[in-house]
Design an enzyme around this catalytic site. Structure first.
Site, short mmCIF file in Angstrom:
data_model
loop_
_atom_site.label_atom_id
_atom_site.label_comp_id
_atom_site.label_asym_id
_atom_site.label_seq_id
_atom_site.Cartn_x
_atom_site.Cartn_y
_atom_site.Cartn_z
N HIS A 83 1.27 -1.36 0.23
CA HIS A 83 0.46 -0.20 -0.06
C HIS A 83 1.03 1.27 0.29
O HIS A 83 0.34 2.32 0.44
CB HIS A 83 -0.72 -0.24 1.33
CG HIS A 83 -0.22 0.18 2.54
ND1 HIS A 83 -0.33 -0.57 3.33
CD2 HIS A 83 -0.09 1.51 3.03
CE1 HIS A 83 0.64 0.16 4.50
NE2 HIS A 83 0.21 1.08 4.18
N ASP A 136 -0.15 -8.11 2.00
CA ASP A 136 0.71 -6.05 1.63
C ASP A 136 1.92 -6.62 1.54
O ASP A 136 2.84 -6.50 2.66
CB ASP A 136 0.04 -5.62 3.26
CG ASP A 136 0.15 -3.82 2.93
OD1 ASP A 136 0.25 -3.55 1.54
OD2 ASP A 136 0.01 -2.98 3.85
N SER A 233 4.69 2.56 7.62
CA SER A 233 4.06 1.83 6.61
C SER A 233 5.06 0.80 6.30
O SER A 233 6.32 1.11 5.55
CB SER A 233 3.31 1.79 5.74
OG SER A 233 1.36 1.65 6.20
#
Length: 276
Positions: A83, A136, A233
């Site tokens: 992402h 992810d 992230s």
């Protein structure tokens, strides 16, 4: 239910790093005076594999363009979250970001130490599901190799590092409060790997995402207060000296009963077979 924190900076084409982005969680979702949410400084000499993803063109220069984290697993290979390279995060296709870099060997983003290495290739897991958040994972290939010793081993399936109760550390330069206050220095927080059943109860499906033990691992403090947050992230979750997870998502930051969810590295090894 609150919107989950997908832990990358998002919607930034018209914003600078100084203006930052609107947070995905309310200020009350995190401990207001914490670092990375509940941690402290992480010397780069002890964690040379923790790297920052950067684009000054998209994110401005105040924080050297940092927008996500990553981890070096081979001299020219960086793992991060899929992402982080989405159109939403970058304001357009990742392959059109003209100055996508990896910053290695630098604790303070505003300094000039370490290396800034251009990315020459990227692979985003085609199995990534943004609804459940499963898969992810992305792999970046660098234009030149990192220094020897700057990589971390990955924990394969069955490794004791994944056992519930194992102490782990999460690293990043992300939000320290849950309200858009970002760290300028690399930080880490001590968490523990939590039982899959606890994580499945916290995230059974719906708006937050769906916890899938085969693809994810979750970690935190049962009482809350220690966690990754927005901007972290793709950064590493490390246990017993091995990489076990990549910062992916969660509901808020540092909230009791809402642990951080990480891409499981043993699954990533299967998805990215031949690319690492």
């Amino acid at each position: 239910m609150p919107r989950p924190v997908v832990r990358a900076l998002t919607g930034v084409l018209a914003l600078t790093a100084a203006a930052a982005v609107l947070p995905l969680a309310s200020p009350s979702a995190a401990v207001a005076d914490s670092i990375i949410v509940g941690g402290g400084p992480a010397p780069v000499a002890d964690s040379p594999w923790a790297v920052a993803l950067s684009s000054r063109d998209r994110f401005g220069g105040a924080r050297s363009g940092q927008f996500c984290g990553g981890v070096a697993v081979a001299p020219t290979k960086i793992l991060t979250a899929a992402h982080c390279l989405s159109d939403e995060a970058l304001g357009g296709p990742a392959d059109r970001v003209k100055d996508l870099l990896v910053i290695a060997g630098r604790e303070r983003l505003g300094d000039s130490g370490g290396q800034e290495i251009p990315v020459r290739g990227l692979w985003v897991n085609p199995a990534y599901d943004p609804d459940s958040n499963a898969g992810d994972l992305a792999v970046l290939t660098l234009s030149r190799a990192l220094p020897k010793g700057g990589v971390i081993p990955m924990a394969r399936g069955g490794d004791a590092a994944y056992r519930a109760g194992t102490a782990a550390d999460v690293y990043g330069w992300g939000d320290t409060t849950g309200s858009g206050t970002y760290a300028s220095v690399l930080r880490s927080a001590r968490v523990q790997v939590l039982p899959d059943n606890d994580c499945a109860r916290a995230y059974p499906g719906g708006q937050e995402g769906t916890y899938k033990a085969s693809a994810m691992v979750c970690a935190g403090d049962p009482a809350g207060g220690r966690d990754a947050c927005q901007g972290d992230s793709g950064g590493p979750l490390v246990a017993r000296g091995r990489l076990i997870g990549l910062v992916s998502w969660g509901s808020g930051c540092g909230r009791a009963g809402s642990p951080g969810v990480y891409t499981r590295v043993s699954a990533a090894l299967e998805w990215a077979a031949g690319r690492i």
